[in-house]
Design an enzyme around this catalytic site. Structure first.
Site, mmCIF file in Angstrom:
data_model
loop_
_atom_site.group_PDB
_atom_site.id
_atom_site.type_symbol
_atom_site.label_atom_id
_atom_site.label_comp_id
_atom_site.label_asym_id
_atom_site.label_seq_id
_atom_site.Cartn_x
_atom_site.Cartn_y
_atom_site.Cartn_z
ATOM 1 N N ASP A 1 9.509 -13.671 18.449
ATOM 2 C CA ASP A 1 8.295 -14.350 18.910
ATOM 3 C C ASP A 1 8.082 -15.618 18.086
ATOM 4 O OD1 ASP A 1 5.876 -14.673 20.294
ATOM 5 O OD2 ASP A 1 4.750 -13.673 18.701
ATOM 6 N N LYS B 1 15.648 -8.938 8.458
ATOM 7 C CA LYS B 1 15.128 -8.898 7.076
ATOM 8 C C LYS B 1 15.572 -7.567 6.469
ATOM 9 C CE LYS B 1 12.384 -10.802 3.931
ATOM 10 N NZ LYS B 1 12.595 -12.117 3.308
ATOM 11 N N TYR C 1 5.446 -4.383 18.014
ATOM 12 C CA TYR C 1 4.814 -4.471 19.332
ATOM 13 C C TYR C 1 4.699 -3.103 19.997
ATOM 14 C CZ TYR C 1 4.986 -9.552 19.386
ATOM 15 O OH TYR C 1 4.788 -10.876 19.109
ATOM 16 N N ASP D 1 13.838 -15.614 7.085
ATOM 17 C CA ASP D 1 13.207 -16.756 6.409
ATOM 18 C C ASP D 1 14.209 -17.893 6.215
ATOM 19 O OD1 ASP D 1 14.359 -14.832 4.799
ATOM 20 O OD2 ASP D 1 12.993 -15.077 3.115
#
Ligand code: ATP
Length: 336
Positions: free
Chosen positions: A231, A174, A127, A207
């Site tokens: 988000d 991640k 972002y 995930d």
């Protein structure tokens, strides 16, 4: 005594109608304030201003607290996000999004006791808005993660956990793939966690987190994560507890806080008087708690719970037929 000043940004689409409903509920249940209305979004653009005008940013900064309706951000081209501009300008680094089972709201998870909070980083990551066209067929975006940014977010999450009597804080990342950026986030998480030995601190890959949220959501307590994962994961969590119409949020900075629903401007239902104002109303409840008006916050939160549990006055997004106004009147009536 002078009334508390609160900035109000009605925004676009369903923003003005849900904002009107929420202010009306606050006033009818005994909370008085001087509402300072400010422009942002499509209305500002129509007047030749940027989507988040500097005058609006300055006023929110001066007042210190704002209730904000959604503002439309087009996909692909078009104007930049008013939300991102406000969050960056006021350094609203923590986006707090609770997801909690509401009695009476029918979802795939109605029988589960979901009560978690997502703390999403709000100013960095992809972002940061650093994108460029390296070649006609290649576009690149830069993911920005800073150590101070990770530190203050993680610290805020542990402090929030303590304030709310929570027991576990989980970092979502991640870092197995993004070893430097997410690796730094994870490293900072465990560094800060050492200052909170009585809280359980652990981590999960994003995930796997999504899969676990779908299969066993009740296991989670406080989730802290970077901007983009936050988000996506927070919309997933909104879906677990009844959808976007119910999901509140707060953008917190050192000196300023902006309270807004997780959902967007919902142009498909704008102007029809059928939008569910609950997400913005529960954001206003978070605002009342932030300002120290706990009794008023409890009164409204309990009333929303009663209206949902009762099931007679349900908006269309939740399978009912109540209008925004009917729902609003019922919340006021149930608040006594
Ligand atoms: P944005 O890009 O601003 O996030 P969006 O179009 O991706 O916007 P939303 O505006 O949040 O997403 O809308 C997604 C869907 O949820 C739409 O079908 C919309 O009508 C519905 N929705 C969102 N908020 C509400 C609400 N408060 N009440 C009823 N339905 C809602």
């Amino acid at each position: 005594m002078a009334k508390r000043r609160i900035a109000v940004i009605p925004g676009d689409g369903i923003g003005p109608e849900i904002t009107e409903a929420v202010l009306s509920i606050l006033e009818h249940t005994g909370f008085e304030a001087e509402w300072v209305f400010l422009e942002a979004g499509l209305g500002a653009i129509k007047n030749g201003l940027p989507p988040m005008p500097q005058a609006t940013i300055d006023a929110v900064q001066e007042i210190g607290v704002a209730l904000k309706g959604p503002t439309t951000t087009p996909s692909g081209g078009g104007h930049s996000s008013a939300n991102v501009a406000l969050r960056k300008a006021l350094d609203l680094f923590a986006n707090v999004r609770p997801a909690r089972t509401l009695p009476g709201v029918r979802t795939l998870y109605s029988e589960r006791d979901i009560d978690l909070i997502i703390v999403r980083e709000n100013t960095e990551d992809l972002y940061a808005g650093i994108e460029y066209q390296a070649h006609p067929d290649v576009a690149q975006a830069i993911k920005v993660i800073t150590r101070p940014g990770c530190h203050r977010l993680v610290k805020y999450s542990f402090e929030l956990a303590i304030r709310q009597g929570r027991h576990r804080v989980t970092a979502v990342h991640k870092a197995n793939i993004m070893k430097l950026t997410d690796g730094m986030f994870l490293e900072e998480f465990y560094k800060v966690a050492q200052d909170y030995p009585h809280l359980k601190a652990d981590d999960i890959i994003v995930d796997n987190c999504c899969m676990q949220l779908v299969t066993r959501p009740e296991q989670f307590d406080v989730l802290v994560t970077e901007n983009l994962y936050g988000d996506i994961v927070s919309d997933l969590c909104a879906g677990l507890v009844g959808g976007l119409g119910l999901a509140p949020g707060a953008n917190i900075g050192e000196n300023c806080a902006v309270f807004e629903a997780v959902h967007g401007s919902a142009p498909d239902i704008a102007g029809k008087g059928v939008a569910n104002p609950t997400a913005l109303l529960l954001s206003a409840v978070m605002m009342l708690r932030h300002l120290g008006f706990s009794a008023q916050a409890d009164k409204i939160a309990n009333s929303v719970q009663r209206v949902c549990a009762d099931g007679h006055c349900t908006t269309i997004d939740l399978g009912g037929s109540a209008s925004t106004k009917e729902f609003m009147d019922e919340v006021v009536a149930q608040a006594g």
